[in-house]
Design an enzyme around this catalytic site. Structure first.
Site, PDB file in Angstrom:
ATOM      1  N   HIS A 266       0.818   5.097   1.350  1.00  0.00           N
ATOM      2  CA  HIS A 266       0.085   5.943   2.298  1.00  0.00           C
ATOM      3  C   HIS A 266       0.722   7.329   2.273  1.00  0.00           C
ATOM      4  O   HIS A 266       1.954   7.447   2.335  1.00  0.00           O
ATOM      5  CB  HIS A 266       0.163   5.346   3.712  1.00  0.00           C
ATOM      6  CG  HIS A 266      -0.538   6.145   4.744  1.00  0.00           C
ATOM      7  ND1 HIS A 266      -1.905   6.211   4.849  1.00  0.00           N
ATOM      8  CD2 HIS A 266      -0.047   6.956   5.720  1.00  0.00           C
ATOM      9  CE1 HIS A 266      -2.227   7.010   5.847  1.00  0.00           C
ATOM     10  NE2 HIS A 266      -1.131   7.472   6.399  1.00  0.00           N
TER      11      HIS A 266
ATOM     12  N   ASN B 279       0.847  -1.187   0.000  1.00  0.00           N
ATOM     13  CA  ASN B 279       0.000   0.000   0.000  1.00  0.00           C
ATOM     14  C   ASN B 279       0.878   1.229   0.000  1.00  0.00           C
ATOM     15  O   ASN B 279       2.001   1.215   0.525  1.00  0.00           O
ATOM     16  CB  ASN B 279      -0.902   0.020   1.240  1.00  0.00           C
ATOM     17  CG  ASN B 279      -1.829   1.232   1.264  1.00  0.00           C
ATOM     18  OD1 ASN B 279      -2.416   1.599   0.255  1.00  0.00           O
ATOM     19  ND2 ASN B 279      -1.951   1.866   2.419  1.00  0.00           N
TER      20      ASN B 279
ATOM     21  N   ASP C 167      -2.361   0.759   8.058  1.00  0.00           N
ATOM     22  CA  ASP C 167      -1.137   1.535   7.779  1.00  0.00           C
ATOM     23  C   ASP C 167      -0.001   1.162   8.731  1.00  0.00           C
ATOM     24  O   ASP C 167       0.843   2.004   9.061  1.00  0.00           O
ATOM     25  CB  ASP C 167      -1.445   3.033   7.891  1.00  0.00           C
ATOM     26  CG  ASP C 167      -2.542   3.448   6.925  1.00  0.00           C
ATOM     27  OD1 ASP C 167      -3.358   4.326   7.297  1.00  0.00           O
ATOM     28  OD2 ASP C 167      -2.612   2.868   5.824  1.00  0.00           O
TER      29      ASP C 167
ATOM     30  N   SER D  81       4.735   6.882   2.088  1.00  0.00           N
ATOM     31  CA  SER D  81       5.361   5.621   2.495  1.00  0.00           C
ATOM     32  C   SER D  81       4.729   4.466   1.742  1.00  0.00           C
ATOM     33  O   SER D  81       3.493   4.420   1.604  1.00  0.00           O
ATOM     34  CB  SER D  81       5.140   5.371   4.000  1.00  0.00           C
ATOM     35  OG  SER D  81       5.556   6.485   4.776  1.00  0.00           O
TER      36      SER D  81
END
Ligand code: GRF
Length: 195
Positions: A108, A106, A144, A135
């Site tokens: 973020h 992912n 996260d 990030s």
């Protein structure tokens, strides 16, 4: 390597990932999947010849697990080695994360571990931070919270609004995410920080 990309909106990160997966890159996009039928990124994927799918989360109401059964039914058909969440705005359950354990990334828009969750740019400005950024991390059950594989930093300017800061960070997202995906596809999970 087969890469599925999950989006919810414009898909600018998806486009950056797709446009890097050419030539000797060890990965290729096999699906762009959106939870929003009207996501602008779907047309961008189709324009690039990438198969797309929509799994609308709304019919499932608060039943996250049922929504994820539908997600997995589509994902299992394309057999991804890597799943990239790219502006995907649904919280995933521990069951889904376990099913794809070690395969899901992912991006973020904050310098994790700072500012997990939403409104990251407003929070950085409010805190008076001199820097912000993005990030790329491995997805775990903690929102996260997974291992950070790389970051990119930008200055926060005195007259920044959340929108001006978001635009500056987004440029870095488009540089960072493809670099990290390429390394992961090559089996390299070492940390890469830009700038
Ligand atoms: C952006 O705010 C980005 O920081 C985050 O998701 C939002 C939309 O990204 N990752 P995209 O243009 O849909 O990739």
């Amino acid at each position: 390597k087969r890469v599925a990309i999950l989006i919810s909106g414009g898909g600018s990160n998806m486009v950056s990932l797709v446009e890097d997966m050419t030539g000797d890159h060890p990965a290729r996009p096999v699906l762009v999947l959106s939870n929003k039928p009207d996501a602008g990124g779907l047309a961008k994927a189709q324009a690039r010849g990438i198969p797309t799918a929509v799994v609308d989360h709304r019919p499932f109401g608060s039943d996250r697990a049922a929504f994820e059964v539908a997600l997995n039914r589509v994902l299992d058909q394309v057999r991804p080695d890597i799943i990239c969440l790219a502006g995907f705005m649904r919280v995933l359950t521990e069951g889904f994360v376990q099913r794809w354990d070690g395969k899901m990334l992912n991006i973020h828009p904050s310098l994790l571990p700072k500012y997990k969750g939403l409104h990251t740019h407003a929070r950085a400005i409010e805190a008076g931070d001199a820097e912000a950024g993005c990030s790329v991390h491995e997805v775990t059950a903690e929102l996260d919270g997974g291992k950070v594989l790389g970051q990119a930093r930008v200055p926060v300017l005195p007259d920044d609004t959340p929108e001006t800061l978001a635009a500056r960070v987004l440029v870095q997202e488009h540089d960072l995410y493809p670099k990290i995906l390429r390394r992961v596809a090559e089996g390299d999970r070492s940390r890469l920080d830009l700038t």
